[in-house]
Motif scaffolding. Structure first.
Motif, PDB file in Angstrom:
ATOM      1  N   GLU A 136       0.849  -1.202   0.000  1.00 12.43           N
ATOM      2  CA  GLU A 136       0.000   0.000   0.000  1.00 12.43           C
ATOM      3  C   GLU A 136       0.883   1.250   0.000  1.00 12.43           C
ATOM      4  O   GLU A 136       1.858   1.340   0.738  1.00 12.43           O
ATOM      5  N   GLY A 137       0.534   2.205  -0.849  1.00 13.56           N
ATOM      6  CA  GLY A 137       1.295   3.452  -0.916  1.00 13.56           C
ATOM      7  C   GLY A 137       2.549   3.373  -1.757  1.00 13.56           C
ATOM      8  O   GLY A 137       3.337   4.319  -1.780  1.00 13.56           O
ATOM      9  N   THR A 138       2.760   2.270  -2.471  1.00 12.91           N
ATOM     10  CA  THR A 138       3.924   2.117  -3.344  1.00 12.91           C
ATOM     11  C   THR A 138       3.479   2.173  -4.805  1.00 12.91           C
ATOM     12  O   THR A 138       2.287   2.109  -5.104  1.00 12.91           O
ATOM     13  N   PRO A 139       4.425   2.300  -5.733  1.00 19.09           N
ATOM     14  CA  PRO A 139       4.039   2.283  -7.154  1.00 19.09           C
ATOM     15  C   PRO A 139       3.368   0.982  -7.593  1.00 19.09           C
ATOM     16  O   PRO A 139       2.734   0.944  -8.649  1.00 19.09           O
ATOM     17  N   LEU A 140       3.515  -0.079  -6.810  1.00 18.43           N
ATOM     18  CA  LEU A 140       2.900  -1.368  -7.142  1.00 18.43           C
ATOM     19  C   LEU A 140       1.552  -1.560  -6.450  1.00 18.43           C
ATOM     20  O   LEU A 140       1.027  -2.668  -6.419  1.00 18.43           O
ATOM     21  N   GLN A 170     -12.146   5.135  -6.249  1.00 12.04           N
ATOM     22  CA  GLN A 170     -11.882   6.473  -5.711  1.00 12.04           C
ATOM     23  C   GLN A 170     -10.487   6.958  -6.074  1.00 12.04           C
ATOM     24  O   GLN A 170     -10.265   8.150  -6.258  1.00 12.04           O
ATOM     25  N   SER A 171      -9.533   6.030  -6.162  1.00  9.04           N
ATOM     26  CA  SER A 171      -8.157   6.395  -6.497  1.00  9.04           C
ATOM     27  C   SER A 171      -7.940   6.504  -8.000  1.00  9.04           C
ATOM     28  O   SER A 171      -6.803   6.712  -8.441  1.00  9.04           O
ATOM     29  N   GLN A 172      -9.022   6.318  -8.779  1.00  9.96           N
ATOM     30  CA  GLN A 172      -8.963   6.387 -10.233  1.00  9.96           C
ATOM     31  C   GLN A 172      -7.946   5.393 -10.797  1.00  9.96           C
ATOM     32  O   GLN A 172      -7.185   5.692 -11.715  1.00  9.96           O
ATOM     33  N   GLN A 173      -7.955   4.185 -10.227  1.00  9.68           N
ATOM     34  CA  GLN A 173      -7.075   3.113 -10.700  1.00  9.68           C
ATOM     35  C   GLN A 173      -7.797   2.214 -11.700  1.00  9.68           C
ATOM     36  O   GLN A 173      -7.364   1.097 -11.966  1.00  9.68           O
TER      37      GLN A 173
END
Length: 386
Positions: A136-140, A170-173
């Motif tokens: 969580e919170g990483t580029p992956l 919500q994170s637009q992923q």
């Protein structure tokens, strides 16, 4: 005894010569090692391209032994082990990488992701979940959340899956509205099975709001309304599908017939189905239209034969031919049952549904394929119609 400066003059050149020789030996050793490592690496790459994984692994192990600090070779080895199903060896490779103090932050995250995939492929879902949550919170993060969705789907933990889908939306992923709606429908089915129909209804209404163009939530809601003695409401819900997801109407055909018969709206419902049937003929819509005809399509009903014949004029359908024969009086009546059985047997595989992703066939329609776990991969039409 005094210091003899001649020894100093003699020793300095000797020290220089020995130092030069040592440096040359070190350079030669470095070059030899460098030649061996790329040679083993390219040999492994060549084996890999030729799909000779056993030989590729041996070559990469040789390269790693020549240069234990090469992280990329470790990653290549870990991926090869995982692809071959040697999950214990893949885990050891990635754990070794994570234990190194000199590993960069990017490589540490890659190793953590690789370790999570090892656990996931091995079926150790709890360890995989823990490893993925550390990303969580990483580029992956996106890849980790997608893998978490896979875990929660496999374990039918729809509440956790819903939470992950909401966060990714919500994170637009990506657009996870349809999948989110599926998760809510799964929860609604659980609530309905437990007898909490109001909770199920609320979840289905929420699913419709999240994915208005998806058909499943309306189908499930209509089924629930019909079960609770609200055929008119069920029919209205099904009519909404005609406007929002017309391609899914064949899946609603049976519910249309049941709802229309329960509230006495056979004629208007038949007209609606005929309108869509004229644009896109369908076996299920054809059956629903015939079921709503006056007399319910009895054996002697000429209208039934008319509809079957009309379909056969447009499509060479073995399924419809078998149904037409069941309503037809043959000259040799004694042979009718045998011919009917033969046709029914031949047509049976054609009435299945087939996953567009993996080809898995089933007698019933699935929203998630039991074979490849893909969502919405089953077209709403039978095999014969594809």
């Amino acid at each position: 005894m005094g210091f003899d400066a001649s020894w100093l003059l003699l020793g300095l050149p000797l020290a220089f010569v020995f130092g030069w020789l040592a440096s040359r030996l070190d350079q030669r050793q470095w070059r030899d090692d460098g030649r061996r490592a790329p040679k083993a690496y390219f040999k492994g790459l060549n084996y890999l391209l030729n799909e000779q994984q056993d030989q590729a692994i041996d070559a990469f192990i040789e390269a790693v032994q020549s240069d234990p600090d090469t992280t990329e070779l470790h990653f290549a080895l870990g991926n090869l082990f995982r692809r071959r199903g040697e999950y214990n060896r893949a885990v050891r490779v990635h754990e070794h990488l994570l234990s190194r103090d000199d590993l960069s932050r990017t490589d540490r995250e890659r190793a953590q992701h690789g370790l999570a995939l090892d656990y996931l492929k091995a079926g150790l879902l709890d360890r995989a979940e823990d490893a993925l949550r550390r990303l969580e919170g990483t580029p992956l993060e996106t890849q980790a959340r997608l893998a978490l969705l896979t875990i929660y789907e496999r374990s039918h933990d729809w509440t956790q899956a819903t939470a992950i889908a909401e966060r990714m939306q919500q994170s637009q992923q990506g657009d996870f509205s349809t999948r989110h709606a599926h998760y809510l429908c799964e929860q609604a089915q659980t609530q309905a099975t437990q007898g909490d129909f109001e909770a199920a209804r609320g979840l289905l209404i929420q699913a419709i709001a999240i994915a208005p163009g998806a058909a499943r939530a309306r189908l499930e809601l209509a089924r629930l309304q019909l079960h609770q003695g609200e055929p008119a409401a069920a029919l209205a819900t099904l009519q909404d599908i005609a406007g929002t997801a017309a391609a899914a109407l064949p899946l609603a055909a049976g519910l249309f017939v049941e709802s229309a018969n329960a509230c006495g709206q056979q004629e208007s419902t038949r007209a609606l189905l005929q309108e869509h049937y004229q644009r896109t003929p369908s076996l299920d819509l054809l059956d629903a239209i015939i079921a709503l005809l006056p007399g319910n399509g009895t054996r002697d009903d000429g209208a039934t034969q008319h509809w079957y014949a009309g379909y056969l004029d447009k499509e060479a359908s073995l399924v419809v031919a078998a149904k037409w024969l069941s309503h037809e009086t043959l000259t040799h009546e004694e042979r009718h049952p045998a011919i009917q059985r033969a046709l029914d047997q031949a047509a049976k595989p054609l009435t299945r549904y087939r996953c567009a992703a993996c080809g898995f066939e089933a007698l019933q329609h699935f929203w998630q394929c039991p074979g490849c776990q893909s969502w919405d991969s089953y077209p709403p039409r039978r095999v014969e119609e594809l």
